[in-house]
Motif scaffolding. Structure first.
Motif, PDB file in Angstrom:
ATOM      1  N   ALA A   8       4.240  10.990  -2.276  1.00 37.04           N
ATOM      2  CA  ALA A   8       3.433   9.859  -2.717  1.00 37.04           C
ATOM      3  C   ALA A   8       2.939  10.136  -4.132  1.00 37.04           C
ATOM      4  CB  ALA A   8       2.249   9.652  -1.784  1.00 37.04           C
ATOM      5  N   VAL A   9       2.907   9.089  -4.932  1.00 36.52           N
ATOM      6  CA  VAL A   9       2.458   9.221  -6.315  1.00 36.52           C
ATOM      7  C   VAL A   9       1.232   8.338  -6.486  1.00 36.52           C
ATOM      8  CG1 VAL A   9       3.074   8.903  -8.726  1.00 36.52           C
ATOM      9  CG2 VAL A   9       4.819   9.588  -7.082  1.00 36.52           C
ATOM     10  N   LYS A  10       0.116   8.944  -6.855  1.00 34.06           N
ATOM     11  CA  LYS A  10      -1.100   8.175  -7.075  1.00 34.06           C
ATOM     12  C   LYS A  10      -1.086   7.583  -8.482  1.00 34.06           C
ATOM     13  CE  LYS A  10      -4.259  10.444  -3.947  1.00 34.06           C
ATOM     14  NZ  LYS A  10      -5.527  11.106  -3.788  1.00 34.06           N
ATOM     15  N   PRO A  11      -1.395   6.279  -8.604  1.00 31.95           N
ATOM     16  CA  PRO A  11      -1.462   5.699  -9.943  1.00 31.95           C
ATOM     17  C   PRO A  11      -2.693   6.233 -10.673  1.00 31.95           C
ATOM     18  CG  PRO A  11      -2.082   4.092  -8.273  1.00 31.95           C
ATOM     19  CD  PRO A  11      -1.647   5.327  -7.551  1.00 31.95           C
ATOM     20  N   ARG A  26       2.687  -0.207  -4.155  1.00 30.11           N
ATOM     21  CA  ARG A  26       2.787   1.252  -4.196  1.00 30.11           C
ATOM     22  C   ARG A  26       1.968   1.875  -3.065  1.00 30.11           C
ATOM     23  NH1 ARG A  26       2.608   4.895  -9.404  1.00 30.11           N
ATOM     24  NH2 ARG A  26       4.330   3.496  -9.705  1.00 30.11           N
ATOM     25  N   ALA A  27       0.757   1.396  -2.868  1.00 32.15           N
ATOM     26  CA  ALA A  27      -0.111   1.985  -1.834  1.00 32.15           C
ATOM     27  C   ALA A  27       0.503   1.827  -0.442  1.00 32.15           C
ATOM     28  CB  ALA A  27      -1.501   1.343  -1.876  1.00 32.15           C
ATOM     29  N   ILE A  28       0.951   0.633  -0.123  1.00 34.13           N
ATOM     30  CA  ILE A  28       1.476   0.395   1.227  1.00 34.13           C
ATOM     31  C   ILE A  28       2.823   1.087   1.419  1.00 34.13           C
ATOM     32  CG2 ILE A  28       2.659  -1.821   0.918  1.00 34.13           C
ATOM     33  CD1 ILE A  28       0.759  -2.521   3.502  1.00 34.13           C
ATOM     34  N   THR A  33       6.140   5.451   3.649  1.00 33.44           N
ATOM     35  CA  THR A  33       7.116   6.495   3.332  1.00 33.44           C
ATOM     36  C   THR A  33       6.647   7.854   3.833  1.00 33.44           C
ATOM     37  OG1 THR A  33       7.921   5.289   1.406  1.00 33.44           O
ATOM     38  CG2 THR A  33       8.339   7.666   1.446  1.00 33.44           C
ATOM     39  N   MET A  34       5.385   8.169   3.617  1.00 33.68           N
ATOM     40  CA  MET A  34       4.878   9.466   4.054  1.00 33.68           C
ATOM     41  C   MET A  34       4.846   9.567   5.574  1.00 33.68           C
ATOM     42  SD  MET A  34       4.700  11.215   1.382  1.00 33.68           S
ATOM     43  CE  MET A  34       4.239  12.647   2.335  1.00 33.68           C
ATOM     44  N   LEU A  35       4.440   8.496   6.269  1.00 35.84           N
ATOM     45  CA  LEU A  35       4.477   8.514   7.738  1.00 35.84           C
ATOM     46  C   LEU A  35       5.892   8.770   8.230  1.00 35.84           C
ATOM     47  CD1 LEU A  35       2.160   5.511   8.686  1.00 35.84           C
ATOM     48  CD2 LEU A  35       1.780   7.915   9.263  1.00 35.84           C
TER      49      LEU A  35
END
Length: 170
Positions: A8-11, A26-28, A33-35
């Motif tokens: 995950a990439v945080k903005p 991006r958040a959703i 993706t991580m789950l």
């Protein structure tokens, strides 16, 4: 077993407009993706193999076409994923009860005997994902996500109706 390396990439917090469509997407996407990445790594299944297993747990004995339609995956791809699940001993094809040309796909006793392992993985992943989120915040998030889903279902239906109406006038 395949290795997943999603990240995950945080903005940038100072420059990100939290109300922008890009920030939302991006958040959703990152959460989903991580789950999926953590779950897939723990089970050794690919995302689409897992989707087929989950669908068959809900309604075992579907044809390849029914699975493809339910999961919005091309029928040929479903066949490949089912073959992989068959090789693992998790799914099997059986003759269709009324259509001699078709095969139905069923989960095997081996999968049913071990499905608790996948469920346990997901329970632990869920607990980690919601760690530090209060009950009220969690319930608010679920309610908001359900509303977003309902809004998107409405949008999808109206777009399909518009396409259908446009096709009639051509």
């Amino acid at each position: 077993m395949k290795k997943n390396a999603a990240k995950a990439v945080k903005p940038e917090a100072e420059t990100a407009d939290v109300f922008s469509p890009e920030h939302f997407l991006r958040a959703i996407t990152d959460v989903g993706t991580m789950l999926a990445t953590v779950y897939d790594r723990r089970t050794g299944l690919t995302r689409n193999q897992t989707r087929i297993v989950v669908e068959l747990l809900e309604r075992d004995g579907q044809t390849q076409t029914e699975l493809a339609n339910a999961l919005l995956i091309h029928k040929v791809s479903v066949g490949i994923y089912v073959s992989e699940l068959e090789q693992m001993g998790l799914a099997e094809r059986r003759n269709h009860p009324t259509d001699g040309r078709a095969k139905c796909i069923y989960l095997t006793p081996l999968l049913h005997a071990n499905k608790h392992i996948g469920q346990d993985h997901y329970q632990r992943i869920h607990a980690a994902a919601i760690d530090g989120i209060g009950r009220e915040d969690y319930l608010t998030m679920l309610k908001a996500m359900e509303r977003m889903r309902d809004n998107l279902v409405e949008l999808d239906a109206s777009e399909k109706a518009a396409e259908k109406a446009g096709a009639k006038t051509d």
